[in-house]
Structures are given as C-alpha cells and as structure tokens.
Enzyme design. Structure first.
Site, PDB file in Angstrom:
ATOM      1  N   ARG A  30       0.858  -1.180   0.000  1.00 44.68           N
ATOM      2  CA  ARG A  30       0.000   0.000   0.000  1.00 44.68           C
ATOM      3  C   ARG A  30       0.900   1.238   0.000  1.00 44.68           C
ATOM      4  O   ARG A  30       2.069   1.178   0.400  1.00 44.68           O
ATOM      5  CB  ARG A  30      -0.884   0.029   1.238  1.00 44.68           C
ATOM      6  CG  ARG A  30      -1.834  -1.159   1.386  1.00 44.68           C
ATOM      7  CD  ARG A  30      -2.657  -1.012   2.653  1.00 44.68           C
ATOM      8  NE  ARG A  30      -3.636  -2.090   2.823  1.00 44.68           N
ATOM      9  CZ  ARG A  30      -3.421  -3.190   3.534  1.00 44.68           C
ATOM     10  NH1 ARG A  30      -2.241  -3.366   4.153  1.00 44.68           N
ATOM     11  NH2 ARG A  30      -4.353  -4.124   3.642  1.00 44.68           N
ATOM     12  N   LYS A  56      -2.310  -2.123   7.948  1.00 47.96           N
ATOM     13  CA  LYS A  56      -3.433  -1.513   8.646  1.00 47.96           C
ATOM     14  C   LYS A  56      -3.503  -2.043  10.075  1.00 47.96           C
ATOM     15  O   LYS A  56      -3.287  -3.225  10.321  1.00 47.96           O
ATOM     16  CB  LYS A  56      -4.743  -1.808   7.917  1.00 47.96           C
ATOM     17  CG  LYS A  56      -4.875  -1.082   6.579  1.00 47.96           C
ATOM     18  CD  LYS A  56      -6.233  -1.340   5.954  1.00 47.96           C
ATOM     19  CE  LYS A  56      -6.403  -0.548   4.654  1.00 47.96           C
ATOM     20  NZ  LYS A  56      -7.717  -0.812   4.023  1.00 47.96           N
ATOM     21  N   HIS A 109      -2.095   2.205  -6.145  1.00 44.22           N
ATOM     22  CA  HIS A 109      -2.804   0.984  -5.773  1.00 44.22           C
ATOM     23  C   HIS A 109      -2.956   0.041  -6.966  1.00 44.22           C
ATOM     24  O   HIS A 109      -3.127  -1.172  -6.781  1.00 44.22           O
ATOM     25  CB  HIS A 109      -4.176   1.339  -5.208  1.00 44.22           C
ATOM     26  CG  HIS A 109      -4.602   0.468  -4.068  1.00 44.22           C
ATOM     27  ND1 HIS A 109      -3.942   0.441  -2.854  1.00 44.22           N
ATOM     28  CD2 HIS A 109      -5.607  -0.433  -3.954  1.00 44.22           C
ATOM     29  CE1 HIS A 109      -4.529  -0.418  -2.047  1.00 44.22           C
ATOM     30  NE2 HIS A 109      -5.542  -0.965  -2.698  1.00 44.22           N
ATOM     31  N   ARG A 151      -0.394  -2.559  -6.809  1.00 42.03           N
ATOM     32  CA  ARG A 151      -0.740  -3.595  -5.820  1.00 42.03           C
ATOM     33  C   ARG A 151      -1.749  -4.585  -6.415  1.00 42.03           C
ATOM     34  O   ARG A 151      -1.607  -5.799  -6.243  1.00 42.03           O
ATOM     35  CB  ARG A 151      -1.304  -2.915  -4.581  1.00 42.03           C
ATOM     36  CG  ARG A 151      -1.784  -3.831  -3.474  1.00 42.03           C
ATOM     37  CD  ARG A 151      -2.114  -2.965  -2.252  1.00 42.03           C
ATOM     38  NE  ARG A 151      -2.998  -3.619  -1.302  1.00 42.03           N
ATOM     39  CZ  ARG A 151      -2.599  -4.392  -0.299  1.00 42.03           C
ATOM     40  NH1 ARG A 151      -1.296  -4.640  -0.138  1.00 42.03           N
ATOM     41  NH2 ARG A 151      -3.465  -4.922   0.543  1.00 42.03           N
ATOM     42  N   HIS A 195      -4.453  -8.862   3.899  1.00 41.37           N
ATOM     43  CA  HIS A 195      -5.908  -8.790   4.014  1.00 41.37           C
ATOM     44  C   HIS A 195      -6.364  -9.573   5.237  1.00 41.37           C
ATOM     45  O   HIS A 195      -5.959 -10.719   5.439  1.00 41.37           O
ATOM     46  CB  HIS A 195      -6.588  -9.380   2.766  1.00 41.37           C
ATOM     47  CG  HIS A 195      -6.513  -8.483   1.576  1.00 41.37           C
ATOM     48  ND1 HIS A 195      -6.739  -8.942   0.297  1.00 41.37           N
ATOM     49  CD2 HIS A 195      -6.235  -7.160   1.452  1.00 41.37           C
ATOM     50  CE1 HIS A 195      -6.602  -7.933  -0.558  1.00 41.37           C
ATOM     51  NE2 HIS A 195      -6.303  -6.844   0.130  1.00 41.37           N
ATOM     52  N   TYR A 242      -9.839 -10.879  -6.819  1.00 40.38           N
ATOM     53  CA  TYR A 242      -8.879 -11.161  -7.879  1.00 40.38           C
ATOM     54  C   TYR A 242      -9.253 -12.402  -8.683  1.00 40.38           C
ATOM     55  O   TYR A 242      -8.762 -12.591  -9.793  1.00 40.38           O
ATOM     56  CB  TYR A 242      -7.476 -11.300  -7.285  1.00 40.38           C
ATOM     57  CG  TYR A 242      -7.018  -9.997  -6.683  1.00 40.38           C
ATOM     58  CD1 TYR A 242      -6.650  -8.925  -7.501  1.00 40.38           C
ATOM     59  CD2 TYR A 242      -7.006  -9.810  -5.315  1.00 40.38           C
ATOM     60  CE1 TYR A 242      -6.282  -7.717  -6.955  1.00 40.38           C
ATOM     61  CE2 TYR A 242      -6.636  -8.595  -4.760  1.00 40.38           C
ATOM     62  CZ  TYR A 242      -6.278  -7.557  -5.590  1.00 40.38           C
ATOM     63  OH  TYR A 242      -5.927  -6.363  -5.044  1.00 40.38           O
TER      64      TYR A 242
END
Length: 303
Positions: free
Chosen positions: A151, A175, A247, A250, A273, A282
């Site tokens: 990110r 995150k 992004h 990514r 994630h 994806y």
C-alpha cells in the site's frame, strides 16, 4: 396492542428513538425517516395499512425498489432503516411481531480494479531517468510497489532496518499496525541497493527521518500525494491510457501472482488482508487463466 393513529408523530418518536437510544447520527436518522416515508407512500398506493405489513409485503416493496434501478448501497441503507423501524414498532407494542427479521440486505457488487500488464509495468518503470537521483529512487519505489504489493502508506513508512537483503524479504506494518513478512524479488532488492549506494548518502537526512527508506530531496519521507504524482507522471510518459494510481501496482501484483499459480491464501497473507473475501476479488480478474486451468486439469476435459 397500541393503535397507529398519527404516522407523523410515530415517525418523530421513531427519530427520537434512533438518536437517543440507538445513538445514530442526525444524517442517518433523517435518511431512515425518508426511507420509511417511501414505504408508507407505497403502502398508501396499495391501500394497505401499516399493521398488515408482512415479510412478503416487505420483499415485494424491495423488489419494486430494485426495479427502479436504485443503487445497491441505497437499497442496503433502506433495508437497515426498515429493520430499525419494525423492530421499534414491535418493541413499543404497535405490532405483534417484527416482519423485517428475514429481510436480506442486497449484495453489493465490487468494481473490478484496473490492472497493468507486465509489459506496461516494465514500461512504467522504464520511464524513470536513472541518470538522476530522483529517477533511481522512483524506480526502486515503483518496483517495491509492484514486487511486494505494498500500500502507499506502507511504502512511505518503510524502514531501512526492515529490508533484509540476504533473506530476501521486507517487514511491513500494515493496517492496524499489523506486521507481516513479504518476499522481495531480486529486481526489487537490486533497485533498493542501488538507491542506498548512489542516492541515499547524498540526501540531507533529517534526524527524525533517518530510519525511513524513501526520502525526498530535503530529507523528509515522501507523502502519499508525491507517490501518486510519480506514478501518474511515469504512466503518461509511457503512453499508458488507463486510469491508474499506486494501488494499481498492488492490484497488478496480486493478479499476476494468481495468474502464475499462487493460491488465494498465500496472496491474502502477502497483501495483509484480514479476510479472504477481500482477496477473492482477484478471482474475477483471472477468468481466462481459470478456464485454461480447468481445461488442462479437469478429468472431464482431458482427452
């Protein structure tokens, strides 16, 4: 059983309940009230009293809303408002039970992210002028975004001490300050090594930023906007017409891994994630590869 004689007063009492007991914001309260008014108007057109509403009635109402082309996000809010409203009516004794209990929130479709081909990635990085310090830094930066699937926030906060050249991985804080290990390609390692040898020593590093890998010419860490600018400038120079951002690299990282045979759980771990459902988007990007895999390996397709 309490009688419903004044719907205007009922809606005001419901609004007070949402604010005082449920703690919802004024905007949410007002949005729910407008949604309930839509239902009341729909019921009035059918000459159907509020007390007679059943789960079938609500499903029919939502079907009509869907047919009007209302966005899924608005439909989801509408369902939430209905559930709050009928829960309130049942709790206050206006209805014998809550007819909205089985009402389902419509699934929201996720927009598929833009993805670059490997050739476009190479062209993008190839536009970095390696004869300049900024070009060397930008090439290393873009390579890290693509090779490690970082990110933007993870890139600009990446620490020198978290890059392990011999072992071939980086430690990333994602995150929620969650730490993960991400394998680093030889190409990315070479780009970073060149940046550290030929560019970083000449940067007037601020003491507070000395641990940060990527710095601007004044010795401060890069901002997210600076990274956006670099990506879009290089994309324009490379003649890439897609609407891309950092992004996008990514997304391309994850898609190319899937195309190369990596399993979804491994991609989830590398992207950081929390839920596998986030990574499952994806799967929709790789329909051709999935078809090829089925034709090559499924017993009904092998001749």
């Amino acid at each position: 059983m309490r009688q419903i004689t004044d719907t205007g007063r009922l809606l005001r009492d419901f609004g007070a309940y949402l604010t005082m007991q449920r703690g919802l914001s004024v905007n949410t309260r007002d949005a729910y009230r407008l949604d309930i008014e839509k239902l009341l108007g729909w019921l009035a057109d059918r000459s159907e009293p509020l007390r007679a509403v059943s789960d079938d009635t609500l499903r029919e109402f939502m079907a009509d809303i869907h047919d009007l082309g209302i966005a899924p996000s608005s439909q989801s809010r509408l369902v939430s408002g209905l559930k709050h409203f009928f829960r309130y009516l049942a709790a206050e004794g206006y209805l014998p039970d809550n007819p909205s209990q089985l009402l389902e929130v419509p699934r929201r479709s996720r927009p598929l992210p833009e993805v670059l081909t490997v050739a476009e990635i190479d062209a993008l990085i190839g536009e970095c002028d390696l004869s300049t310090p900024e070009g060397v830094r930008n090439a290393a930066m873009l390579e890290m975004l693509y090779s490690c699937g970082l990110r933007v926030s993870e890139l600009v906060n990446l620490e020198i001490s978290k890059v392990y050249f011999d072992e071939g991985y980086v430690i990333v804080y994602g995150k929620g300050s969650k730490q993960r290990l991400v394998p680093m390609s030889e190409t990315a390692a070479d780009r970073i090594g060149e940046y550290l040898r030929s560019v970083r020593p000449s940067v007037p590093v601020k003491l507070s930023e000395s641990h940060i890998l990527f710095l601007n010419r004044r010795g401060s860490r890069l901002t997210r906007q600076m990274v956006f600018t670099v990506v879009r400038t290089m994309a324009a120079a490379a003649g890439i017409k897609k609407n891309i951002s950092p992004h996008t690299l990514r997304h391309s990282f994850a898609t190319h891994l899937l195309e190369g045979g990596a399993n979804l759980r491994a991609i989830q771990q590398m992207l950081g994630h929390e839920s596998i459902s986030t990574t499952e988007i994806y799967l929709h990007l790789d329909a051709s590869s999935l078809r090829t895999a089925i034709l090559a390996h499924h017993p009904r397709c092998i001749k």
